[in-house]
Design an enzyme around this catalytic site. Sequence first.
Site, mmCIF file in Angstrom:
data_model
loop_
_atom_site.group_PDB
_atom_site.id
_atom_site.type_symbol
_atom_site.label_atom_id
_atom_site.label_comp_id
_atom_site.label_asym_id
_atom_site.label_seq_id
_atom_site.Cartn_x
_atom_site.Cartn_y
_atom_site.Cartn_z
ATOM 1 N N GLU A 42 1.028 -1.249 0.116
ATOM 2 C CA GLU A 42 -0.055 0.028 -0.040
ATOM 3 C C GLU A 42 0.697 1.164 -0.008
ATOM 4 O O GLU A 42 0.467 2.170 -0.823
ATOM 5 C CB GLU A 42 -0.919 -0.161 1.034
ATOM 6 C CG GLU A 42 -2.063 -1.101 0.915
ATOM 7 C CD GLU A 42 -3.125 -0.872 2.087
ATOM 8 O OE1 GLU A 42 -3.848 0.331 2.097
ATOM 9 O OE2 GLU A 42 -3.395 -1.646 2.968
ATOM 10 N N HIS A 68 7.985 -26.821 5.215
ATOM 11 C CA HIS A 68 7.254 -27.676 4.717
ATOM 12 C C HIS A 68 6.976 -27.530 3.363
ATOM 13 O O HIS A 68 6.194 -28.488 2.781
ATOM 14 C CB HIS A 68 6.070 -28.145 5.467
ATOM 15 C CG HIS A 68 6.403 -28.589 6.965
ATOM 16 N ND1 HIS A 68 6.433 -29.935 7.212
ATOM 17 C CD2 HIS A 68 6.711 -28.205 7.984
ATOM 18 C CE1 HIS A 68 6.805 -29.991 8.475
ATOM 19 N NE2 HIS A 68 6.943 -28.970 9.138
ATOM 20 N N LYS A 128 -13.289 0.612 -5.563
ATOM 21 C CA LYS A 128 -14.686 0.964 -4.909
ATOM 22 C C LYS A 128 -15.414 1.497 -5.797
ATOM 23 O O LYS A 128 -16.849 1.314 -5.748
ATOM 24 C CB LYS A 128 -14.352 1.674 -3.532
ATOM 25 C CG LYS A 128 -13.573 0.744 -2.539
ATOM 26 C CD LYS A 128 -13.367 1.528 -1.319
ATOM 27 C CE LYS A 128 -12.700 1.190 -0.145
ATOM 28 N NZ LYS A 128 -12.198 1.831 0.911
#
Length: 335
Positions: A220, A236, A330
Amino acid sequence: MRDYLQGLPEQFNEMLQMKLNLPSRYKKEYQNILVSGLGGSAIGGDILRSYAFSQAAIPVIVNRDYDIPAFVGPQSLVLAVSYSGNTEETLSAYRQAERAGANIIVVSGGGKLSSLAREDGNMVVEIPAGLSPRAATGYLFCPLALILEELGLLSGVSKDLAETSRVLADLKEEINPAVDYDQNIARQLAGEMKGRIPVIWGSSAHSEVAAWRWKAQINENAKSPAYYNVFPELNHNELVGFEAPGDLISQILIVILRDPGDHERVKKRIDISRQVIESRVAKVMEVEARGNSFLARFYSLVYIGDYTSYYLALEYGINPTPVEVIDYLKAELNK
């Protein structure tokens, strides 16, 4: 963004002066706690989840969605968090929690969420508005922890918050913009990140959320890609992925977040993992947590990461504050 960073330690002091005055109807036995929020407004829930891991007798779950889990009901405490009060996913989750008969407390700077909660007779903890949500982590986290302290689900919160404020105030003297590169670890980290791909490694239950925060802040503030993973899980899978393509791997900067509370086996895993990948990547750097309490140590890592992302934005000649892509998204969603 510089001013926001400078003011973070004081957010904790402000919140410690806050009087919650929880209505008696909230003081009951719960089976679970759900924190619902997105982006910068959800980070407080993630911190709460990690903080409560070794204390709370009931689970704390973070929800980043329009929908809430099926288990939410009259025995649930739902903490709906939205700094703006207008986050559409959180508004949807709030309405579902209300229909499910959950006990709801809203933490917000205003907006539709606060209005809805007041209309429904739910408690609203109103926090100072006017900041970027990602710069308001003190305001967004402290009320959550203080609520659980008042409910008897956590202990020592006020003391830990006071220590966090002190640790951050001291740290600010070392990493603020007035401190030169040679003495400023955040500037040095940003300098090493420039032109490279940062990968942040933390440890489960200790610095996991801090590593995620570093990634999000680099995204950001510096408008740059960044990635994170956690020990022991990364041993892993991810550790195997440093063989090909060699030219890309050589552009990766690994930042390892160290916490004194890490499991002894995790500490050993970190040392071995560093040996495995150090000759293959551009560089490996480590950042040590400071302070005694979990919160102080956690926020010390976060604060260094926040400043690093700010300095990286400056390295790229980017204004760290606007998030135009999110604003565009948005706007498109609202068409």
